[in-house]
Design a protein around this motif. Sequence first.
Motif, mmCIF file in Angstrom:
data_model
loop_
_atom_site.group_PDB
_atom_site.id
_atom_site.type_symbol
_atom_site.label_atom_id
_atom_site.label_comp_id
_atom_site.label_asym_id
_atom_site.label_seq_id
_atom_site.Cartn_x
_atom_site.Cartn_y
_atom_site.Cartn_z
ATOM 1 N N ALA A 39 7.775 40.667 8.162
ATOM 2 C CA ALA A 39 6.437 40.993 7.673
ATOM 3 C C ALA A 39 5.500 41.296 8.843
ATOM 4 O O ALA A 39 4.723 42.256 8.802
ATOM 5 C CB ALA A 39 5.889 39.848 6.825
ATOM 6 N N PHE A 40 5.589 40.493 9.896
ATOM 7 C CA PHE A 40 4.751 40.702 11.075
ATOM 8 C C PHE A 40 5.076 42.040 11.738
ATOM 9 O O PHE A 40 4.174 42.805 12.083
ATOM 10 C CB PHE A 40 4.936 39.549 12.062
ATOM 11 N N GLN A 41 6.368 42.347 11.890
ATOM 12 C CA GLN A 41 6.775 43.625 12.488
ATOM 13 C C GLN A 41 6.275 44.797 11.656
ATOM 14 O O GLN A 41 5.756 45.776 12.199
ATOM 15 C CB GLN A 41 8.301 43.713 12.583
ATOM 16 N N ASN A 42 6.434 44.708 10.334
ATOM 17 C CA ASN A 42 5.969 45.776 9.456
ATOM 18 C C ASN A 42 4.461 45.945 9.562
ATOM 19 O O ASN A 42 3.948 47.075 9.562
ATOM 20 C CB ASN A 42 6.376 45.502 8.010
ATOM 21 N N ALA A 43 3.735 44.841 9.674
ATOM 22 C CA ALA A 43 2.282 44.908 9.805
ATOM 23 C C ALA A 43 1.885 45.580 11.116
ATOM 24 O O ALA A 43 0.924 46.356 11.157
ATOM 25 C CB ALA A 43 1.669 43.515 9.708
ATOM 26 N N GLN A 44 2.617 45.308 12.184
ATOM 27 C CA GLN A 44 2.323 45.969 13.458
ATOM 28 C C GLN A 44 2.510 47.478 13.332
ATOM 29 O O GLN A 44 1.694 48.253 13.840
ATOM 30 C CB GLN A 44 3.223 45.422 14.569
ATOM 31 N N GLU A 45 3.560 47.893 12.634
ATOM 32 C CA GLU A 45 3.803 49.324 12.439
ATOM 33 C C GLU A 45 2.709 49.963 11.591
ATOM 34 O O GLU A 45 2.239 51.060 11.895
ATOM 35 C CB GLU A 45 5.176 49.539 11.796
ATOM 36 N N VAL A 46 2.292 49.279 10.527
ATOM 37 C CA VAL A 46 1.217 49.790 9.680
ATOM 38 C C VAL A 46 -0.073 49.898 10.488
ATOM 39 O O VAL A 46 -0.790 50.892 10.405
ATOM 40 C CB VAL A 46 1.023 48.909 8.427
ATOM 41 N N LEU A 47 -0.363 48.882 11.281
ATOM 42 C CA LEU A 47 -1.569 48.891 12.099
ATOM 43 C C LEU A 47 -1.556 50.054 13.088
ATOM 44 O O LEU A 47 -2.541 50.770 13.227
ATOM 45 C CB LEU A 47 -1.732 47.563 12.825
ATOM 46 N N GLU A 48 -0.431 50.271 13.756
ATOM 47 C CA GLU A 48 -0.321 51.393 14.689
ATOM 48 C C GLU A 48 -0.558 52.714 13.970
ATOM 49 O O GLU A 48 -1.263 53.592 14.472
ATOM 50 C CB GLU A 48 1.054 51.398 15.357
ATOM 51 N N SER A 49 0.009 52.853 12.791
ATOM 52 C CA SER A 49 -0.167 54.065 11.998
ATOM 53 C C SER A 49 -1.629 54.258 11.595
ATOM 54 O O SER A 49 -2.167 55.367 11.669
ATOM 55 C CB SER A 49 0.723 54.001 10.756
ATOM 56 N N LEU A 50 -2.273 53.180 11.167
ATOM 57 C CA LEU A 50 -3.690 53.264 10.798
ATOM 58 C C LEU A 50 -4.552 53.679 11.989
ATOM 59 O O LEU A 50 -5.440 54.525 11.859
ATOM 60 C CB LEU A 50 -4.176 51.922 10.244
ATOM 61 N N LEU A 51 -4.287 53.087 13.148
ATOM 62 C CA LEU A 51 -5.063 53.430 14.344
ATOM 63 C C LEU A 51 -4.884 54.904 14.696
ATOM 64 O O LEU A 51 -5.866 55.599 15.009
ATOM 65 C CB LEU A 51 -4.654 52.535 15.519
ATOM 66 N N GLU A 52 -3.658 55.404 14.607
ATOM 67 C CA GLU A 52 -3.401 56.819 14.884
ATOM 68 C C GLU A 52 -4.126 57.710 13.879
ATOM 69 O O GLU A 52 -4.740 58.719 14.255
ATOM 70 C CB GLU A 52 -1.899 57.114 14.829
ATOM 71 N N GLN A 53 -4.064 57.359 12.599
ATOM 72 C CA GLN A 53 -4.718 58.146 11.558
ATOM 73 C C GLN A 53 -6.226 58.198 11.769
ATOM 74 O O GLN A 53 -6.835 59.256 11.638
ATOM 75 C CB GLN A 53 -4.409 57.585 10.176
ATOM 76 N N TYR A 54 -6.815 57.065 12.067
ATOM 77 C CA TYR A 54 -8.263 57.025 12.298
ATOM 78 C C TYR A 54 -8.628 57.938 13.466
ATOM 79 O O TYR A 54 -9.600 58.682 13.398
ATOM 80 C CB TYR A 54 -8.726 55.595 12.584
ATOM 81 N N GLN A 55 -7.859 57.869 14.533
ATOM 82 C CA GLN A 55 -8.158 58.679 15.716
ATOM 83 C C GLN A 55 -7.967 60.159 15.421
ATOM 84 O O GLN A 55 -8.794 60.982 15.817
ATOM 85 C CB GLN A 55 -7.303 58.231 16.899
ATOM 86 N N GLU A 56 -6.893 60.528 14.709
ATOM 87 C CA GLU A 56 -6.651 61.927 14.368
ATOM 88 C C GLU A 56 -7.754 62.489 13.488
ATOM 89 O O GLU A 56 -8.107 63.663 13.597
ATOM 90 C CB GLU A 56 -5.297 62.072 13.663
ATOM 91 N N MET A 57 -8.289 61.665 12.604
ATOM 92 C CA MET A 57 -9.339 62.100 11.690
ATOM 93 C C MET A 57 -10.727 62.002 12.314
ATOM 94 O O MET A 57 -11.715 62.408 11.694
ATOM 95 C CB MET A 57 -9.281 61.270 10.403
ATOM 96 N N GLY A 58 -10.811 61.448 13.513
ATOM 97 C CA GLY A 58 -12.103 61.295 14.175
ATOM 98 C C GLY A 58 -12.979 60.232 13.545
ATOM 99 O O GLY A 58 -14.192 60.234 13.731
ATOM 100 N N ARG A 59 -12.370 59.328 12.811
ATOM 101 C CA ARG A 59 -13.122 58.243 12.173
ATOM 102 C C ARG A 59 -13.302 57.105 13.159
ATOM 103 O O ARG A 59 -12.393 56.790 13.931
ATOM 104 C CB ARG A 59 -12.377 57.712 10.953
ATOM 105 N N PRO A 60 -14.459 56.454 13.123
ATOM 106 C CA PRO A 60 -14.632 55.276 13.989
ATOM 107 C C PRO A 60 -13.755 54.131 13.496
ATOM 108 O O PRO A 60 -13.577 53.941 12.287
ATOM 109 C CB PRO A 60 -16.112 54.932 13.837
ATOM 110 N N LEU A 61 -13.190 53.409 14.428
ATOM 111 C CA LEU A 61 -12.362 52.255 14.076
ATOM 112 C C LEU A 61 -13.239 51.115 13.583
ATOM 113 O O LEU A 61 -14.363 50.932 14.073
ATOM 114 C CB LEU A 61 -11.555 51.799 15.288
ATOM 115 N N PRO A 62 -12.739 50.344 12.630
ATOM 116 C CA PRO A 62 -13.521 49.180 12.192
ATOM 117 C C PRO A 62 -13.629 48.162 13.320
ATOM 118 O O PRO A 62 -12.758 48.082 14.190
ATOM 119 C CB PRO A 62 -12.712 48.620 11.026
#
Length: 70
Positions: A39-62
């Motif tokens: 679960a922790f490993q999967n969460a790290q992967e999801v988090l990395e994906s979210l960070l990449e998506q936010y950056q690609e979309m030019g959205r500010p990170l929470p």
Amino acid sequence: MKSRYSMVIQWSEVDQAFVVSLPEFGPYAHTHGDTYEEAFQNAQEVLESLLEQYQEMGRPLPEPKVFEAA
């Protein structure tokens, strides 16, 4: 990965799995795993994906939530 974002890992009797939420990213940022480690490993992967998506979309990170002792 060095991140200051929160992960809440809880056992779900209904799902018979560990469920992880990423609170700073809203109510739909979840993943799971059969073991705590998975679960922790999967969460790290999801988090990395979210960070990449936010950056690609030019959205500010929470802003990361910060623990403050009472």
